[in-house]
Each structure stands twice: as structure tokens, then as C-alpha cells.
Design an enzyme around this catalytic site. Structure first.
Site, PDB file in Angstrom:
ATOM      1  N   ASP A 527       0.865  -1.179   0.000  1.00 12.93           N
ATOM      2  CA  ASP A 527       0.000   0.000   0.000  1.00 12.93           C
ATOM      3  C   ASP A 527       0.904   1.232   0.000  1.00 12.93           C
ATOM      4  OD1 ASP A 527      -2.344   1.671   0.460  1.00 12.93           O
ATOM      5  OD2 ASP A 527      -1.583   1.862   2.504  1.00 12.93           O
ATOM      6  N   THR A 529      -0.169   4.933   1.013  1.00 14.50           N
ATOM      7  CA  THR A 529      -0.390   5.921   2.058  1.00 14.50           C
ATOM      8  C   THR A 529      -0.175   5.330   3.438  1.00 14.50           C
ATOM      9  OG1 THR A 529      -2.016   6.987   0.635  1.00 14.50           O
ATOM     10  CG2 THR A 529      -2.017   7.611   2.965  1.00 14.50           C
ATOM     11  N   ASP A 730      -1.595  -0.478   5.935  1.00 12.39           N
ATOM     12  CA  ASP A 730      -1.756   0.136   7.253  1.00 12.39           C
ATOM     13  C   ASP A 730      -3.160   0.609   7.554  1.00 12.39           C
ATOM     14  OD1 ASP A 730      -1.956   2.422   5.604  1.00 12.39           O
ATOM     15  OD2 ASP A 730      -1.146   3.682   7.206  1.00 12.39           O
TER      16      ASP A 730
END
Length: 843
Positions: A527, A529, A730
Site C-alpha cells: 500500500d 499511504t 496500514d
């Protein structure tokens, strides 16, 4: 605009000057005139500590924290809804426990604790808040246990006291946790008693080994044997029942299905324990032969210890899910028919209800905006780091954050029916499995028992024909030395110890299967961000008049938009008294939804916002600014323009800054032969720009990817391309993909708690601990293979020696715990997750 090398009170500072509170660099625009801070939050906490007289002890303990401890800038926001919930009758009834005399106990999850100084400060609560009798902080679990008198102390008072030091308290959802901790507590009591019994038996054994049975007074030796028998009987019945029950159940199952492979590893363990105990008991009763009660009791205690370590590591992993659930809204503001507001539990909200969500709060439901204009941060769901403008008629989802202005939302789905609720339900439905290597001992146990019984029969037949008097001792020696205690402990103990070592390195591994799977990973999906980036807006570049940027920063102090926050933090934040001594005075301001801010600052007409909007106010921008803005957009940054008195005076670029170690770790992953993919809900142009910076091919980077598409992508890699996939993310938007992957790794990003529905949870920021994780798991598997090799070699050689009559029952009883001791030492001395031994290039 002052620069980072400006003189303040005669002292020259640089961007690398550490913040007095958190130790992070103060950046180009520090807060304060000495001491210096990276943000207002740190300044507030520093002043609060100083006022309370805690500063000297707190910072002394902070400096003792491990070098890898992640210390973040302070955050002091308090969620009013959570505060309201803490004092409701329903919360006191369902989430607190009575402990007697009107005192109740409660567990809260604390966000922001990171070192021994935090523990010391939090545990000062009983001395600072009347009615709080005891406060205990479990640092690894970030869980605060309080004993308090609800008549004298309100939990809202506790939360506000903690908030002044930057700690945010969340209700802890206790369903399931009590059952796990109760089972762990019962096993801990069992192994404690067994170790006590073993220690006392060892005292008698030392006396017998020292020659007590060779003295003239044989009554002392006899008494020592009978005392040992009594203590060992308790150990076998009370402690050994843990193995006997499972062994008996597996034997009944094997008979019912007529398949000896159904026998559990506890079956041969039980056989060896009973053979040793039976022989020693008969020797005590008859007065002839050796006794091995010490070996039997120590083995039982050691085996129980290994199982307790396993149970404890699983409980710590399970706490992660409760940590996630405690962060989701549980209360909301419902609009009554008379347009007034009532605070109600989320469980009582129904579709078609109307709720109000103030700026700065998380949406608790999926719904349609009925009134209001604002901006929404969907990063928790989509990974999109840039806020999105919303207006009446547009949909919002639970888990997103309202940023700018109050909104009224017509509920479409609440609780488990929301999009995030369905994602979490899907996660909870998945089953955590043991690693294949852990199951190996159980898979071999049926063959092992059959083999031991066959060898015992052969031994009896052969020695009955050669020397009948020696047959029974040799059979007993074979049964005792063949007890697979070392084999049964080889893998689970190594896994449990490794899990503890990993936790010390801020790596929490949920299952043994994940440890083994990580060694086989050939594809990594990332991922963006919060994983590769810091997960928050920062000022990356600017051009133009410094004074104009000062005016814009002053105007932005009246907005809580992430870009506004980034600009203010990059300049000079507000003082503790709410004034802005370092910024011009704002005389009037207006927020233009979806465009920016406009107001009067120092008698100037100032506007800051989208370049297209600024162009409408000022006319065509200067060519140099147009070129800069085009460059910002091409790099995937968010461009912002500033106008003063009708002319464009400055342009700025904001974005989510890449973490320092991201490029290094990705290069190491690629060098080790792993394929690396980047998936993000952010704009494709932004994702491609990040991929280019990291050295990833454009064909392996994808933007505008929804959570469901992430899961589908991982599924395709696993099943269509037969890849072993590790997903690293996250947020809740990564939840389904994290669970679908062979191994899901949740990375802590910035101040937003990571999603913990993964197999591994990293409490250190960025990708640096990922390198430690991958190399560490390889070392763990090497230890396990070493343990298994030794255990199998010991059993094979020992059985052969017993059949040949080379080992007496006493020697077999001594060798049995010694073999387990070798496995224990091999497991304990491992240091697989020591960062100094795991450089990124070792992947």
C-alpha cells in the site's frame, strides 16, 4: 518569512534541531522561541509536564527508551463522543467489572504510549485524579487497567488528564479477551505448582544421588523415595492431565476411525511419562530399583511452560483485533424530530435516521449527506491521502473523517451492515492456522507410537530369549528414552520464543503459520499511504513572496483542513494562549467549500486555495507560477496558490512525503528476487510518480484501487499465478487484502493506528522493520530445523541403544530431560530479530 537559520533569542537553530519533547527534528519552521518544538502539541505537553512537576523524571525515563522506540509528536484532541460514552450507565455495566466495596475495574486502550517514561507518567493517575485507586499500564499492549470509585472519579476526568500529555484513551472491547486471559491464567497456575513440586522432588533426588541410600540408616532413603512419590503423584495427576486427556481423546478417535495416524503427539509423551512414573512407583513400593521422579516432574513442568508460552503469544496477537475495534465510533449524535440532538449508542441507530457529524469526527455510518458542505478524508477506507469535497446528495462511509464543517447524514447502513463492518466481519470469519512445521510432530506421532510399540515388542521378545531378567528393564529404558518430549517442544517452543523476541523488536506475529510462510514469500504487494509514505500532508516546496505565505499561514490557522495544518506547522503554529504572536493578525475570514479560504489579514485581502479558484480571483497567473504548478501536478503533489490584494503572490506544493527507508527496502526486496507491486486508492498520477521515485516499473503500480479490488488482485496472484504473497498495508482499506494474502503485514503509519487484522503487526513506522521481519523469520526456521534434527537423532540413537542393552532405565531417565534441555537452550539463545544482524541487503 524567517528561515531555519534565523536567530531567535540569540540562538541559531537548524531543521535538524531536536524537539525538546519528542526528539524529532523541528523542521524549517519550529514552534517557540526557545526551547523549540516540532508542533504545538509537543509544546502543550511540555508545559503541562513542567507545570505538574513531572518533567525531570519523565524526560530522564524517556532518554532510557530503546533507540528503535518510535516517539511521535504529541496529539491532544479528545473525542467528545468517546468521553460521553465513558460515563454512561451502559458502559459502566458492560465494560467495567466490580472488585468489591463499590470499586470497579476497567481497561482502556491508550494511543501514544511508547516508552518507560509513558508508563511512569500514566501510573501517576492515582496521585493526580481523586477516586482513582490504581493504574497499571501494559506497555506492549498499550492497555491501561484502572481501579476506580465511580462515585468519586469520572472516566471522562481520567481521559482529559491523559489527553493533556498527548495520550488518547479509547474504550477497550473485552468480549473474548476474558476467556483467553482466564485460560492463560489457569495454565500459569498449573505450571507454577508443577515447578514447585519439581523443585522439591529435586531436593530429595540430590540427597539420593549424593549417597543417602548408601548410609547405614536406610529409613532416610526410604522416606525420601516415598516423599518423592507423593509429590510426583500430584504432578502427574494435576500437571500431566493436560497431556493425558488429549492423548486419551486421540486414542479413542484412532480406534473409532481405525486410523493410527489420528494419534496426537501427546500420546507418546504420555506413554513415556507413565512408563517412567510406573517404574519409579513400583521401585519405591518394592524397595528395589532406581527412581526417576525428578526427571518426570521436571519434564511435566517444562512441557507446561512451553504450552503457556504458546498460549500467551496467541493472546497477544488476538489483542490486536480488539485494539482496532476500540478505535471505531460507538456513539453518535442523532437528530430528533424537533431538530435537537441526542447522543445515542450506535447499536440503536436505524436506517433512515438522521445524524450529525461535527468537523474532526469519524463517520459512524454509511449514508447520504442531507445538509452541509465539507471535505472528507477517506484514507482509512481507500488509501486516498488527499481530502475530497462533499456536498448534499453525496455518499459517505463509516470510518472516514469529516474535516471542515458539520454535516447531517441520512443513515443507509450502520454497524455490521456498513462497508467497513462487512470488511471486518470477513476478517473475523477467517481461521488462523498453525504452521505446517508445527503440525509435523502431530502428523508423525501416529507413526512414532506404532514404531515405539513395535520396537518395544521386538526388544521384549529378543531379551526374553537371551536374558529374561533383563527384558523388562530394557523395555522400560526404551519407552522412557523414546518419549518425544524434545520433539514435541522443538517447534512450538522455538516459535513462542521467536514471537517474544519479535515483540521486543516491535514486531507482533499472530500465528506460527505466518512465520513459516514469510520464508516462502516471492511476491510483495505494498500500500502507499502510511506504508511507503508518512500518511499526512506536508509542505514539500514553494515559490513566491515569503510575506504572502506568512499571511496565508495566518489565515489557515482558522481551518482544520490537512493542507491548512501542514502550512501552519511548516510556518509557526499558534501559541498556548490561542494567539498568534509570530503570525499576522486575521481580521476576518471565510471558508469557501471545495475552494479554499479568503479573509483580511494585516489589512490585506488574502486568498489561499485551488489554483483554478485563485485564477478566477486574480486573472491569469504569471508564467513562472504556471510552470511551477504544472510541475507540482506532474509529480503527483497537491498544488495551492496564494493571492494577496488581487494578485497571485506565491504557489506551494503539498503531498504525502515518502519515508526515508522505503526506497532502500524495496531495492533489497527486488535484489532478493521478489516481485514488488504497489496498489493504492490514491490518484493514478500520484501512484506512478511514487513508483518512479522508488524504481518500480509502471506496470507494477496501480492507482484508484478500491479495497475489494486489492483483495481480488491478491487472490489472482495466489491462485492464478501460484504466487506466495505478502501484503503490506496500514489501514482498514487494506484489511481484506491483508487477510487474503498468504501473509498480511500491518505497518504502523504516523499517528493513525494500523489495521491489525493481519498476520503480523509492526508498531514501528515504515518499511525498516519489514527487512528485520523477513530475515528474522528465516533465522527462526533454521533454529526449528536444528531442533527437529537433534530431536529425531536423539530418539533414533536412544532407541537403538536401549534395544541393544547399552542404556539402563536410570540413564534413560537422565537423558530424557537433558534432551529437552538442549532444545530449550537452542530456542532461548536465538536472536533472530536483532536489527544489527538484519541489514536490508540481507533479504
Amino acid at each position: 518569512m524567517p528561515t531555519a537559520t534565523a536567530h531567535r533569542t540569540g540562538t541559531e537553530i537548524t531543521p535538524d534541531t531536536p524537539c525538546v519533547h519528542c526528539g524529532l527534528p523541528v523542521g524549517r519552521y519550529p514552534v517557540g522561541d526557545g526551547p523549540y518544538f516540532c508542533c504545538t502539541g509537543c509544546r502543550v505537553v511540555f508545559q503541562a509536564l513542567h507545570t505538574a512537576g513531572f518533567d525531570e523524571t519523565f524526560y530522564r525515563l524517556r532518554d532510557l527508551a530503546p533507540a528503535h522506540t518510535a516517539i511521535r509528536p504529541a496529539q491532544t484532541a479528545v473525542d467528545d463522543l468517546k468521553l460521553f460514552e465513558l460515563d454512561t450507565d451502559a458502559f459502566l455495566e458492560n465494560q467495567t467489572q466490580p472488585v468489591g466495596d463499590g470499586i470497579r475495574s476497567v481497561e482502556l486502550f491508550l494511543d501514544g504510549v511508547h516508552c518507560a517514561a509513558c508508563v511512569w507518567l500514566v501510573e501517576r493517575l492515582p496521585y493526580e485524579v481523586a477516586g482513582v485507586l490504581e493504574a497499571r499500564l501494559d506497555l506492549p499492549r498499550a492497555r491501561l487497567t484502572l481501579h476506580f470509585d465511580p462515585e468519586r472519579a469520572k472516566l471522562t476526568e481520567v481521559a482529559r488528564w491523559l489527553a493533556q500529555f498527548g495520550y488518547v484513551a479509547h474504550p477497550s472491547r473485552q468480549q473474548g479477551m476474558t476467556r483467553r486471559t482466564e485460560a492463560e491464567r489457569r495454565l500459569l497456575i498449573r505450571l507454577g505448582i508443577c515447578w514447585m513440586l519439581a523443585a522439591n522432588v529435586m531436593l530429595f533426588a540430590f540427597a539420593l544421588y549424593a549417597g543417602l541410600d548408601t548410609t547405614n540408616d536406610a529409613s532416610l532413603a526410604t522416606a525420601a523415595r516415598w516423599a518423592s512419590l507423593a509429590l510426583a503423584t500430584v504432578a502427574v495427576v494435576y500437571g500431566g492431565s493436560e497431556f493425558f486427556r488429549r492423548s486419551w481423546a486421540s486414542m479413542k478417535l484412532a480406534v473409532r476411525v481405525r486410523n493410527f495416524r489420528s494419534l496426537h503427539i501427546d500420546t507418546p509423551i504420555s506413554l513415556g511419562l507413565l512408563a517412567g512414573f510406573g517404574h519409579s512407583a513400583w521401585a519405591t513400593i518394592s524397595g528395589r530399583g532406581d527412581v526417576w521422579f525428578d526427571s518426570i516432574t521436571v519434564l511435566i513442568a517444562a512441557l507446561l511452560t512451553a504450552r503457556w508460552l504458546q498460549l500467551r503469544s496467541r493472546r497477544l496477537a488476538g489483542d490486536a483485533t480488539e485494539r482496532l475495534l476500540s478505535l471505531l465510533p460507538s456513539m453518535t449524535r442523532r437528530v430528533r424530530a424537533d431538530d435537537s440532538l441526542e447522543i445515542t449508542r450506535l447499536e440503536d441507530v436505524q436506517p433512515r435516521d438522521l445524524i450529525e457529524v461535527p468537523a474532526g469526527e469519524v463517520f459512524p455510518v454509511d449514508g447520504v449527506i442531507e445538509s452541509g458542505n465539507s471535505t472528507v478524508n477517506n484514507a482509512v477506507l481507500t488509501g486516498e491521502s488527499r481530502p475530497v469535497a462533499v456536498a448534499p446528495g453525496m455518499t459517505v462511509e463509516a470510518g472516514a473523517t469529516n474535516l471542515s464543517a458539520p454535516l447531517r447524514v441520512r443513515v443507509q447502513a450502520a454497524g455490521a451492515e456498513t462497508r467497513v463492518g462487512k470488511l471486518l466481519a470477513w476478517i473475523r470469519s477467517q481461521k488462523t492456522q498453525q504452521a505446517p512445521v508445527v503440525l509435523l510432530a502431530d502428523q508423525l506421532s501416529g507413526y512414532f507410537v506404532l514404531g515405539v510399540l513395535v520396537l518395544a515388542s521386538i526388544t521384549a521378545v529378543v531379551w526374553l530369549s537371551l536374558a529374561p531378567s533383563e527384558a523388562l528393564p530394557h523395555v522400560v529404558a526404551l519407552l522412557v528414552i523414546s518419549c518425544p518430549c524434545a520433539l514435541g517442544m522443538a517447534t512450538p517452543l522455538a516459535m513462542a520464543v521467536a514471537s517474544g523476541r519479535a515483540a521486543r523488536a516491535s514486531i507482533f506475529i499472530k500465528s506460527d503459520e505466518a512465520t513459516q510462510q514469510l520464508t516462502a514469500v516471492d511476491t510483495v504487494v505494498l500500500d502507499k499511504t502510511g506504508t511507503l509514505t508518512e500518511g499526512r500532508m506536508t509542505l514539500l516546496d514553494y515559490d513566491g513572496d515569503d510575506d504572502a505565505i506568512d499571511l496565508a499561514a495566518a489565515l489557515e490557522t482558522h481551518s482544520n483542513h490537512p493542507i491548512a495544518t501542514a502550512l501552519v506547522q511548516a510556518r509557526v503554529a499558534c501559541g498556548l494562549d490561542g494567539k498568534t504572536p509570530d503570525l499576522p493578525q486575521v481580521e476576518a475570514f471565510e471558508a469557501i467549500a471545495g475552494e479554499g479560504l479568503r479573509g483580511w489579514v494585516n489589512e490585506c485581502d488574502v486568498a489561499v486555495g485551488r489554483p483554478a479558484w485563485i485564477t478566477e480571483l486574480t486573472g491569469p497567473l504569471p508564467p513562472a507560477f504556471e510552470e511551477k504548478l504544472a510541475g507540482y501536478a506532474g509529480q503527483g503533489h497537491t498544488p495551492v496558490a496564494v493571492a494577496v490584494d488581487g494578485r497571485c503572490a506565491a504557489v506551494l506544493a503539498f503531498g504525502d512525503r515518502l519515508r526515508d527507508a522505503s526506497k532502500t527496502v524495496i531495492e533489497a526486496l527486488q535484489a532478493s528476487g521478489k516481485e514488488v507491486y504497489l496498489l493504492s486508492g490514491d490518484h493514478d498520477a500520484v501512484v506512478q510518480a511514487v513508483a518512479e521515485t522508488l524504481g518500480l516499473p509502471s506496470a507494477q503500480a496501480f492507482g484508484n484501487v478500491s479495497p475489494e479490488q486489492k483483495r481480488t488482485f491478491v487472490t489472482t496472484l495466489r491462485h492464478s499465478q501460484q504466487r506466495t504473497v505478502a501484503m503490506i498495508g496500514d489501514g482498514v482499506n487494506d484489511a481484506a487484502a491483508l487477510q487474503e494474502a498468504d501473509v498480511g503485514v500491518a505497518v504502523q503509519g504516523g499517528s493513525t493506528p494500523s489495521l491489525v487484522a493481519a498476520d503480523v503487526f509492526l508498531t514501528r513506522e515504515g518499511l525498516t522493520p519489514v527487512a528485520t521481519l523477513l530475515t528474522g523469520t528465516k533465522r527462526v526456521m533454521r533454529v526449528i530445523r536444528r531442533n527437529l534434527g537433534f530431536s529425531l537423532a536423539y530418539n533414533i540413537l536412544g532407541a537403538g541403544a536401549a534395544m541393544l542393552g547399552l542404556i539402563t532405565p536410570l540413564a534413560a531417565a537422565v537423558a530424557m530431560p537433558l534432551s529437552s534441555l538442549v532444545v530449550v537452550i537452542s530456542s532461548i539463545i536465538q536472536r533472530p530479530f536483532a536489527s544489527s544482524t538484519n541489514p536490508p541487503d540481507a533479504l
